[in-house]
Write an enzyme that holds these catalytic residues in place. Sequence first.
Site, PDB file in Angstrom:
ATOM      1  N   ASP A   1       0.841  -1.206   0.000  1.00 38.84           N
ATOM      2  CA  ASP A   1       0.000   0.000   0.000  1.00 38.84           C
ATOM      3  C   ASP A   1       0.877   1.258   0.000  1.00 38.84           C
ATOM      4  O   ASP A   1       0.816   2.079   0.913  1.00 38.84           O
ATOM      5  CB  ASP A   1      -0.922  -0.033   1.220  1.00 38.84           C
ATOM      6  CG  ASP A   1      -2.047   0.984   1.131  1.00 38.84           C
ATOM      7  OD1 ASP A   1      -2.209   1.600   0.062  1.00 38.84           O
ATOM      8  OD2 ASP A   1      -2.755   1.160   2.140  1.00 38.84           O
TER       9      ASP A   1
ATOM     10  N   LYS B   1       0.892   3.812  -2.198  1.00 37.65           N
ATOM     11  CA  LYS B   1       0.209   5.026  -2.661  1.00 37.65           C
ATOM     12  C   LYS B   1       1.156   5.930  -3.459  1.00 37.65           C
ATOM     13  O   LYS B   1       1.408   7.077  -3.099  1.00 37.65           O
ATOM     14  CB  LYS B   1      -0.420   5.791  -1.494  1.00 37.65           C
ATOM     15  CG  LYS B   1      -1.522   5.019  -0.771  1.00 37.65           C
ATOM     16  CD  LYS B   1      -2.189   5.862   0.311  1.00 37.65           C
ATOM     17  CE  LYS B   1      -3.355   5.118   0.942  1.00 37.65           C
ATOM     18  NZ  LYS B   1      -2.921   3.977   1.774  1.00 37.65           N
TER      19      LYS B   1
ATOM     20  N   ASP C   1       3.708  10.361  -7.812  1.00 45.11           N
ATOM     21  CA  ASP C   1       4.714  11.301  -8.306  1.00 45.11           C
ATOM     22  C   ASP C   1       4.822  11.199  -9.825  1.00 45.11           C
ATOM     23  O   ASP C   1       3.994  10.566 -10.473  1.00 45.11           O
ATOM     24  CB  ASP C   1       6.062  11.005  -7.642  1.00 45.11           C
ATOM     25  CG  ASP C   1       6.855  12.273  -7.358  1.00 45.11           C
ATOM     26  OD1 ASP C   1       6.987  13.089  -8.290  1.00 45.11           O
ATOM     27  OD2 ASP C   1       7.334  12.435  -6.220  1.00 45.11           O
TER      28      ASP C   1
END
EC number: 2.4.2.10
Length: 497
Positions: A324, A326, A329
């Site tokens: 996880d 996330k 960028d």
Amino acid sequence: MSSLTDKTRNGALKRNLLRQMLKASVFKFGEFQLKSGQISPIYIDLRECFGHPGLLMLISEAISKQVEISEVQYAGVLGIPYAALPYASVAAGNYLKKPLLIVRKEAKSYGTKKLIEGLYQPNDRLILIEDVVTTGGSILDVVKVLHTENLVASDVFCILDREQGGRQKLQDAGVTLHSLLDMQTVLTFLYSTGAIGDEQWHGIVQALNLPYTSPTKLEINSELENLSSLPYVENVRTPLAERESLTESALIKKILGIMRRKKSNLCLAVDYTTVEQCLQMIELAGPFVLAIKLHADAITDFNEEFTRKLTTMANDMDFIIFEDRKFGDTGNTNLLQLTGAQKIANWADVVTVHAVQGSDSIAGVFRKLAKDPTYRLSGVLLIAQLSTKGSLTALEGYTETAVKIANENRDVISGFITQTRVSACSDLLNWTPGVNLDAKSDSAGQQWRGVDEAIEVQQNDIIIVGRGVTSSSEPVQQLKRYRQIAWDALTRSDDSI
């Protein structure tokens, strides 16, 4: 009238609409002469909505939803002058993203002298938006004007059908009426909420010659409902076996296969900070779960030996490794993070990605790694909604944009982190956090709900459970409990299981 009780986003939207209309004094009682000359003991003054921006937006959203459900093909939106123009304007510009047209009641004597304003081409098909339909006369007048410009209008969407012959008159003229509300729904709502009693109900029905004999009282909560807590789509969930055969994603096939073999749609969030804690819990959980979710950057003694043991356990106990992380960028930075110090792409089957970076940064990099057999990573989950209070994923347009990105990249995006089902695509899986059978919230903004709500009402496929298991003194019993309840909720209407 089912919209007053059904557990759908569209139903909740209509109930919220009626609640706000009642509060805004849209429903007036007394003695009123209608445009048709008829005397009515109720007057539904939708112009009152103009003074309430939230209500104006809600009505426009609801009409737009009706248009989408109808699947009517059209090139532009025309508001029947003049009361429907605000709703048509908001619906066309904010929700439907189509050109707005206006028909003047009479042409100007100066300027272009046009009767129809807006962008259109001969033979374009338009949809009409009206506020209230009684006899349908105003709509047919507009249709005649449009015909003089070779424009076609065979569908009209209205807020309220007063059920006084307008629908049939329009149908006879080749125009289909789609109504958001009708008098039966309005009267049932008013009666159920105590806004009118038996005497008023019968008086209205008799005066307007409506075909009802007795009032219906339903249990309707007076509080506004959170629309974001209900599914964005309402089509029936496709059986697991059919979803497995239809998908072209190797990761989704693998996930659905594990679900059916293990009879589990449970993902365990192992949020510990040491390798030893993680491995101990994974050893216990492995036989019962579809997936193990980690936060590698929270593990203080993270090392390659841990990932070697983790992948061996995943292969032996048949579960998915879910990191996880996330990612959010630029594409190049995502690539560096995936292949950098923790070598996430080497050991994780799936990772989470924010939609904020846009489609190009997501699809290009993750597709490259997912197609490369030297990496274990084979897909991503796009974050569509979060379970924390005040999350910015609730901002208008965020979830819809995330769904669009996923729909266009289904070879690499395998589903969503979400609170509700957000896509009609059956090969995209909905993973939902914020599930706990024994608690509602914590002091850090986390909000929980039960398994049945998450799976049956909100139409998610996979539940992510953390502290409901990991904080328990009997984690194995809790794993069995969550797995069974979640699986039963998912397969209750699935004949393929």
